[in-house]
Scaffold this motif. Structure first.
Motif, PDB file in Angstrom:
ATOM      1  N   UNK A 147       1.075  -1.387   0.140  1.00  0.00           N
ATOM      2  CA  UNK A 147      -0.108  -0.039  -0.049  1.00  0.00           C
ATOM      3  C   UNK A 147       0.753   1.072   0.035  1.00  0.00           C
ATOM      4  N   UNK A 148       1.872   1.401   0.729  1.00  0.00           N
ATOM      5  CA  UNK A 148       2.873   2.358   0.795  1.00  0.00           C
ATOM      6  C   UNK A 148       3.476   2.558  -0.591  1.00  0.00           C
ATOM      7  N   UNK A 149       3.842   1.648  -1.181  1.00  0.00           N
ATOM      8  CA  UNK A 149       4.589   1.770  -2.227  1.00  0.00           C
ATOM      9  C   UNK A 149       3.702   2.331  -3.457  1.00  0.00           C
ATOM     10  N   UNK A 150       2.405   1.727  -3.427  1.00  0.00           N
ATOM     11  CA  UNK A 150       1.370   2.265  -4.486  1.00  0.00           C
ATOM     12  C   UNK A 150       1.288   3.678  -4.176  1.00  0.00           C
ATOM     13  N   UNK A 151       0.786   3.952  -2.818  1.00  0.00           N
ATOM     14  CA  UNK A 151       0.325   5.328  -2.651  1.00  0.00           C
ATOM     15  C   UNK A 151       1.558   6.412  -2.865  1.00  0.00           C
ATOM     16  N   UNK A 152       2.686   5.889  -2.640  1.00  0.00           N
ATOM     17  CA  UNK A 152       3.814   6.829  -2.902  1.00  0.00           C
ATOM     18  C   UNK A 152       4.012   7.144  -4.516  1.00  0.00           C
ATOM     19  N   UNK A 153       3.832   6.140  -5.183  1.00  0.00           N
ATOM     20  CA  UNK A 153       3.844   6.388  -6.568  1.00  0.00           C
ATOM     21  C   UNK A 153       2.680   7.187  -7.029  1.00  0.00           C
ATOM     22  N   UNK A 154       1.398   7.138  -6.406  1.00  0.00           N
ATOM     23  CA  UNK A 154       0.409   8.065  -6.911  1.00  0.00           C
ATOM     24  C   UNK A 154       0.555   9.307  -6.254  1.00  0.00           C
ATOM     25  N   UNK A 155       1.079   9.518  -5.076  1.00  0.00           N
ATOM     26  CA  UNK A 155       1.532  10.976  -4.429  1.00  0.00           C
ATOM     27  C   UNK A 155       2.438  11.647  -5.398  1.00  0.00           C
ATOM     28  N   UNK A 156       3.399  10.998  -5.795  1.00  0.00           N
ATOM     29  CA  UNK A 156       4.560  11.445  -6.626  1.00  0.00           C
ATOM     30  C   UNK A 156       3.856  11.805  -7.989  1.00  0.00           C
ATOM     31  N   UNK A 157       2.815  11.297  -8.560  1.00  0.00           N
ATOM     32  CA  UNK A 157       2.083  11.643  -9.733  1.00  0.00           C
ATOM     33  C   UNK A 157       1.149  12.977  -9.429  1.00  0.00           C
ATOM     34  N   UNK A 158       0.447  12.858  -8.434  1.00  0.00           N
ATOM     35  CA  UNK A 158      -0.196  13.844  -7.724  1.00  0.00           C
ATOM     36  C   UNK A 158       0.440  15.062  -7.735  1.00  0.00           C
ATOM     37  N   UNK A 159       1.687  15.033  -7.249  1.00  0.00           N
ATOM     38  CA  UNK A 159       2.711  16.400  -7.008  1.00  0.00           C
ATOM     39  C   UNK A 159       3.469  16.709  -7.897  1.00  0.00           C
ATOM     40  N   UNK A 160       3.179  16.027  -9.118  1.00  0.00           N
ATOM     41  CA  UNK A 160       4.058  16.256 -10.393  1.00  0.00           C
ATOM     42  C   UNK A 160       5.555  15.992 -10.297  1.00  0.00           C
TER      43      UNK A 160
END
Length: 168
Positions: A147-160
């Motif tokens: 979950x952390x790995x997945x969310x980290x990727x989504x946060x990076x994308x969200x934050x450009x």
């Protein structure tokens, strides 16, 4: 504090991002952790669990739906690639205006979604919209780590951001 990043580290929260929806498909320990952490990161949490299966342990505020919502600000994470409904759920998700769809799984093997979607007549260019693998490569060994790995990727994308450490 004059440095906004330092201020966040000391508890001065940045403005929350309120337009992103995190959709976890299929209830599982990974989905529960993903939704719990996603809420803390400012995502609106949605669990998609087709049928009438009993689901326990959803984070407060999580919405449960039977299908992926047509939501342009949604990041859809399929949390179980062994479910018999996989093809239908992905086909229906691909037919929405959802911005991102990812499927957990071992990148060394073709995902079962490829055959499932082909059997349903989904064109290869649509199948290619399903991201796999997902998340950052941190060597996850437990549901919360996935979950952390997945969310980290989504946060990076969200934050450009690229999602990797800067070297130099």
């Amino acid at each position: 504090m004059s440095d906004a990043t330092c201020g966040v580290a000391h508890g001065d929260a940045a403005e929350p991002v309120t337009d992103r929806v995190l959709v976890a498909v299929f209830a599982s320990p990974v989905a529960a952790a993903l939704l719990r952490l996603g809420v803390e990161c400012g995502f609106t949490a949605v669990l998609v669990e087709p049928g009438d299966r009993e689901v326990d342990g959803l984070p407060p505020g999580t919405t449960r739906l039977g299908a992926v919502p047509a939501e342009p600000h949604a990041d859809v994470v399929v949390c179980d690639h062994h479910r018999p409904e996989l093809g239908e759920v992905l086909r229906d998700a691909l037919a929405t205006d959802t911005r991102w769809i990812g499927l957990m799984g071992n990148p060394r093997h073709e995902g079962p979604h490829v055959a499932a979607l082909a059997a349903l007549g989904v064109p290869p260019e649509e199948v290619a919209r399903v991201h796999r693998p997902i998340g950052l490569d941190i060597g996850s060994r437990a549901p919360v780590e996935i979950a952390i790995s997945t969310l980290a990727g989504l946060l990076a994308d969200r934050n450009g951001r690229s999602g990797g450490f800067l070297h130099g």
